[in-house]
Design a protein around this motif. Structure first.
Motif, PDB file in Angstrom:
ATOM      1  N   THR A   1       0.837  -1.204   0.000  1.00 40.57           N
ATOM      2  CA  THR A   1       0.000   0.000   0.000  1.00 40.57           C
ATOM      3  C   THR A   1       0.869   1.251   0.000  1.00 40.57           C
ATOM      4  O   THR A   1       0.596   2.217  -0.729  1.00 40.57           O
ATOM      5  CB  THR A   1      -0.931   0.010   1.226  1.00 40.57           C
ATOM      6  N   VAL A   2       1.933   1.227   0.794  1.00 43.41           N
ATOM      7  CA  VAL A   2       2.872   2.359   0.833  1.00 43.41           C
ATOM      8  C   VAL A   2       3.506   2.559  -0.546  1.00 43.41           C
ATOM      9  O   VAL A   2       3.591   3.688  -1.055  1.00 43.41           O
ATOM     10  CB  VAL A   2       3.962   2.135   1.901  1.00 43.41           C
ATOM     11  N   LEU A   3       3.945   1.463  -1.183  1.00 47.63           N
ATOM     12  CA  LEU A   3       4.537   1.557  -2.515  1.00 47.63           C
ATOM     13  C   LEU A   3       3.531   2.073  -3.539  1.00 47.63           C
ATOM     14  O   LEU A   3       3.873   2.881  -4.415  1.00 47.63           O
ATOM     15  CB  LEU A   3       5.061   0.185  -2.958  1.00 47.63           C
ATOM     16  N   ALA A   4       2.280   1.610  -3.428  1.00 43.88           N
ATOM     17  CA  ALA A   4       1.242   2.055  -4.358  1.00 43.88           C
ATOM     18  C   ALA A   4       0.934   3.542  -4.168  1.00 43.88           C
ATOM     19  O   ALA A   4       0.714   4.269  -5.145  1.00 43.88           O
ATOM     20  CB  ALA A   4      -0.026   1.223  -4.170  1.00 43.88           C
ATOM     21  N   LEU A   5       0.930   3.993  -2.927  1.00 43.91           N
ATOM     22  CA  LEU A   5       0.695   5.412  -2.655  1.00 43.91           C
ATOM     23  C   LEU A   5       1.826   6.264  -3.229  1.00 43.91           C
ATOM     24  O   LEU A   5       1.586   7.383  -3.703  1.00 43.91           O
ATOM     25  CB  LEU A   5       0.550   5.651  -1.150  1.00 43.91           C
ATOM     26  N   LEU A   6       3.054   5.739  -3.191  1.00 44.53           N
ATOM     27  CA  LEU A   6       4.160   6.447  -3.820  1.00 44.53           C
ATOM     28  C   LEU A   6       3.910   6.584  -5.320  1.00 44.53           C
ATOM     29  O   LEU A   6       4.085   7.676  -5.890  1.00 44.53           O
ATOM     30  CB  LEU A   6       5.473   5.696  -3.577  1.00 44.53           C
ATOM     31  N   GLY A   7       3.484   5.486  -5.952  1.00 44.75           N
ATOM     32  CA  GLY A   7       3.180   5.532  -7.382  1.00 44.75           C
ATOM     33  C   GLY A   7       2.063   6.503  -7.703  1.00 44.75           C
ATOM     34  O   GLY A   7       2.142   7.253  -8.688  1.00 44.75           O
ATOM     35  N   TYR A   8       1.028   6.504  -6.869  1.00 45.35           N
ATOM     36  CA  TYR A   8      -0.095   7.436  -7.064  1.00 45.35           C
ATOM     37  C   TYR A   8       0.390   8.879  -6.937  1.00 45.35           C
ATOM     38  O   TYR A   8       0.057   9.740  -7.764  1.00 45.35           O
ATOM     39  CB  TYR A   8      -1.184   7.158  -6.032  1.00 45.35           C
ATOM     40  N   TRP A   9       1.180   9.147  -5.898  1.00 46.46           N
ATOM     41  CA  TRP A   9       1.675  10.504  -5.665  1.00 46.46           C
ATOM     42  C   TRP A   9       2.547  10.980  -6.828  1.00 46.46           C
ATOM     43  O   TRP A   9       2.399  12.106  -7.317  1.00 46.46           O
ATOM     44  CB  TRP A   9       2.450  10.530  -4.351  1.00 46.46           C
ATOM     45  N   LEU A  10       3.425  10.100  -7.308  1.00 42.12           N
ATOM     46  CA  LEU A  10       4.292  10.462  -8.427  1.00 42.12           C
ATOM     47  C   LEU A  10       3.498  10.714  -9.703  1.00 42.12           C
ATOM     48  O   LEU A  10       3.892  11.533 -10.543  1.00 42.12           O
ATOM     49  CB  LEU A  10       5.337   9.370  -8.667  1.00 42.12           C
ATOM     50  N   SER A  11       2.362  10.031  -9.850  1.00 43.62           N
ATOM     51  CA  SER A  11       1.549  10.205 -11.058  1.00 43.62           C
ATOM     52  C   SER A  11       0.942  11.603 -11.152  1.00 43.62           C
ATOM     53  O   SER A  11       0.508  12.022 -12.232  1.00 43.62           O
ATOM     54  CB  SER A  11       0.424   9.160 -11.106  1.00 43.62           C
ATOM     55  N   THR A  12       0.917  12.335 -10.036  1.00 45.88           N
ATOM     56  CA  THR A  12       0.303  13.667 -10.036  1.00 45.88           C
ATOM     57  C   THR A  12       1.240  14.755 -10.560  1.00 45.88           C
ATOM     58  O   THR A  12       0.781  15.855 -10.873  1.00 45.88           O
ATOM     59  CB  THR A  12      -0.167  14.058  -8.611  1.00 45.88           C
ATOM     60  N   PHE A  13       2.546  14.451 -10.656  1.00 46.72           N
ATOM     61  CA  PHE A  13       3.447  15.517 -11.111  1.00 46.72           C
ATOM     62  C   PHE A  13       4.700  15.043 -11.847  1.00 46.72           C
ATOM     63  O   PHE A  13       5.450  15.873 -12.380  1.00 46.72           O
ATOM     64  CB  PHE A  13       3.885  16.389  -9.917  1.00 46.72           C
ATOM     65  N   ILE A  14       4.958  13.738 -11.898  1.00 47.18           N
ATOM     66  CA  ILE A  14       6.180  13.242 -12.532  1.00 47.18           C
ATOM     67  C   ILE A  14       5.856  12.694 -13.924  1.00 47.18           C
ATOM     68  O   ILE A  14       4.968  11.843 -14.063  1.00 47.18           O
ATOM     69  CB  ILE A  14       6.827  12.127 -11.675  1.00 47.18           C
ATOM     70  N   PRO A  15       6.567  13.155 -14.976  1.00 47.05           N
ATOM     71  CA  PRO A  15       6.364  12.580 -16.316  1.00 47.05           C
ATOM     72  C   PRO A  15       6.906  11.167 -16.385  1.00 47.05           C
ATOM     73  O   PRO A  15       7.814  10.797 -15.635  1.00 47.05           O
ATOM     74  CB  PRO A  15       7.165  13.525 -17.228  1.00 47.05           C
ATOM     75  N   ARG A  16       6.362  10.367 -17.289  1.00 50.48           N
ATOM     76  CA  ARG A  16       6.720   8.962 -17.376  1.00 50.48           C
ATOM     77  C   ARG A  16       8.223   8.737 -17.568  1.00 50.48           C
ATOM     78  O   ARG A  16       8.813   7.821 -16.994  1.00 50.48           O
ATOM     79  CB  ARG A  16       5.917   8.332 -18.535  1.00 50.48           C
ATOM     80  N   HIS A  17       8.894   9.592 -18.369  1.00 51.55           N
ATOM     81  CA  HIS A  17      10.312   9.372 -18.667  1.00 51.55           C
ATOM     82  C   HIS A  17      11.202   9.552 -17.434  1.00 51.55           C
ATOM     83  O   HIS A  17      12.343   9.085 -17.411  1.00 51.55           O
ATOM     84  CB  HIS A  17      10.775  10.302 -19.798  1.00 51.55           C
ATOM     85  N   ASP A  18      10.702  10.221 -16.403  1.00 49.72           N
ATOM     86  CA  ASP A  18      11.508  10.447 -15.199  1.00 49.72           C
ATOM     87  C   ASP A  18      11.073   9.543 -14.039  1.00 49.72           C
ATOM     88  O   ASP A  18      11.584   9.658 -12.935  1.00 49.72           O
ATOM     89  CB  ASP A  18      11.386  11.918 -14.773  1.00 49.72           C
ATOM     90  N   LEU A  19      10.150   8.618 -14.321  1.00 54.01           N
ATOM     91  CA  LEU A  19       9.540   7.813 -13.262  1.00 54.01           C
ATOM     92  C   LEU A  19      10.557   6.952 -12.522  1.00 54.01           C
ATOM     93  O   LEU A  19      10.602   6.962 -11.281  1.00 54.01           O
ATOM     94  CB  LEU A  19       8.417   6.937 -13.837  1.00 54.01           C
ATOM     95  N   ILE A  20      11.387   6.196 -13.241  1.00 51.30           N
ATOM     96  CA  ILE A  20      12.304   5.273 -12.576  1.00 51.30           C
ATOM     97  C   ILE A  20      13.316   6.022 -11.708  1.00 51.30           C
ATOM     98  O   ILE A  20      13.652   5.569 -10.610  1.00 51.30           O
ATOM     99  CB  ILE A  20      13.030   4.372 -13.616  1.00 51.30           C
ATOM    100  N   ASN A  21      13.780   7.186 -12.172  1.00 55.34           N
ATOM    101  CA  ASN A  21      14.730   7.966 -11.372  1.00 55.34           C
ATOM    102  C   ASN A  21      14.098   8.429 -10.059  1.00 55.34           C
ATOM    103  O   ASN A  21      14.726   8.387  -8.997  1.00 55.34           O
ATOM    104  CB  ASN A  21      15.219   9.191 -12.165  1.00 55.34           C
ATOM    105  N   GLN A  22      12.842   8.854 -10.134  1.00 47.83           N
ATOM    106  CA  GLN A  22      12.152   9.329  -8.941  1.00 47.83           C
ATOM    107  C   GLN A  22      11.838   8.182  -7.981  1.00 47.83           C
ATOM    108  O   GLN A  22      11.922   8.334  -6.760  1.00 47.83           O
ATOM    109  CB  GLN A  22      10.860  10.061  -9.336  1.00 47.83           C
ATOM    110  N   ILE A  23      11.494   7.021  -8.539  1.00 43.30           N
ATOM    111  CA  ILE A  23      11.215   5.848  -7.696  1.00 43.30           C
ATOM    112  C   ILE A  23      12.482   5.432  -6.945  1.00 43.30           C
ATOM    113  O   ILE A  23      12.438   5.152  -5.742  1.00 43.30           O
ATOM    114  CB  ILE A  23      10.677   4.676  -8.548  1.00 43.30           C
ATOM    115  N   GLU A  24      13.608   5.404  -7.655  1.00 43.67           N
ATOM    116  CA  GLU A  24      14.878   5.057  -6.998  1.00 43.67           C
ATOM    117  C   GLU A  24      15.217   6.069  -5.905  1.00 43.67           C
ATOM    118  O   GLU A  24      15.709   5.702  -4.832  1.00 43.67           O
ATOM    119  CB  GLU A  24      16.007   5.020  -8.027  1.00 43.67           C
ATOM    120  N   HIS A  25      14.952   7.338  -6.179  1.00 44.23           N
ATOM    121  CA  HIS A  25      15.248   8.394  -5.206  1.00 44.23           C
ATOM    122  C   HIS A  25      14.410   8.231  -3.942  1.00 44.23           C
ATOM    123  O   HIS A  25      14.934   8.217  -2.824  1.00 44.23           O
ATOM    124  CB  HIS A  25      14.992   9.761  -5.835  1.00 44.23           C
TER     125      HIS A  25
END
Length: 212
Positions: free
Chosen positions: A158-182
């Protein structure tokens, strides 16, 4: 395979079936990062036109985690402590990022905190994949093992999914993996903190009951 290549492969296979399979792998003794599965799946579930549902992402990821944990549990029962440690000392074990010290740490953790450690261990990065092994060696009741594993894995997913949801509100797809690692580094720190809080809570109530 580097994490970017792995991420691209996962992205092209984001179905409930593969989410379950990959999380089962992550939860077993095979090294596989959960952050390249659940956050991206939740991210794309929140984008327009996706066939995924974020709640079902958590459900199937948790089912996968239970399957992987059961693999470790039954293997530990089947092969026993001597062979578990022989595997930990082997080259293949080291390739799976398992060694004697990690297994001993998981066993000590289980011994200190009992059955509840199966729940707590699912939240702690260094223990998450291995906590099922001492549970199997101790022949923990299967129903209790599945319940605690489901609760711990469900919270973490659930915590991981909430991170994905939060990132979907402002992070473009091409920068997703970098932000997830961060942000995954902060998630790991949060996992340790949650584990400590739960342990302190259990100890507090244990001491309170002794006094009364």
């Amino acid at each position: 395979m580097d994490i970017t290549t792995l991420f691209l492969w996962v992205e092209s296979h984001l179905t409930y079936f593969w989410i379950t399979v990959l999380m089962a792998v992550e939860s077993s003794f095979v090294p596989f990062p959960s952050e390249v599965v659940v956050p991206p799946a939740a991210y794309f579930a929140c984008t327009e036109g996706s066939d995924l549902n974020i709640v079902l992402v958590v459900v199937f990821a948790t089912i996968g985690a239970i399957i992987g944990a059961l693999i470790n549990y039954w293997l530990a029962i089947w092969i026993g402590r001597p062979l578990v440690y022989r595997f930990a000392d082997s080259r293949f074990g080291h390739m799976c990022l398992i060694n004697r010290q990690k297994v001993e740490h998981a066993e000590q953790y289980f011994a200190r905190h009992g059955a509840i450690s199966t729940f707590i261990g699912r939240l702690i990065p260094a223990v998450r994949q291995l906590i099922s092994i001492p549970a199997g060696l101790a022949r923990m009741h299967i129903g209790k093992f599945i319940t605690y594993t489901a609760l711990g894995a469900g919270i973490w997913n659930t915590v991981l999914a909430l991170l994905g949801y939060w990132l979907s509100t402002f992070i473009p797809r091409h920068d997703l993996i970098n932000q997830i690692e961060h942000y995954n580094r902060y998630l790991n720190m949060a996992g340790y903190a949650i584990g400590v809080i739960v342990i302190l809570f259990i100890l507090y109530h244990a001491l309170k009951n002794k006094k009364s």
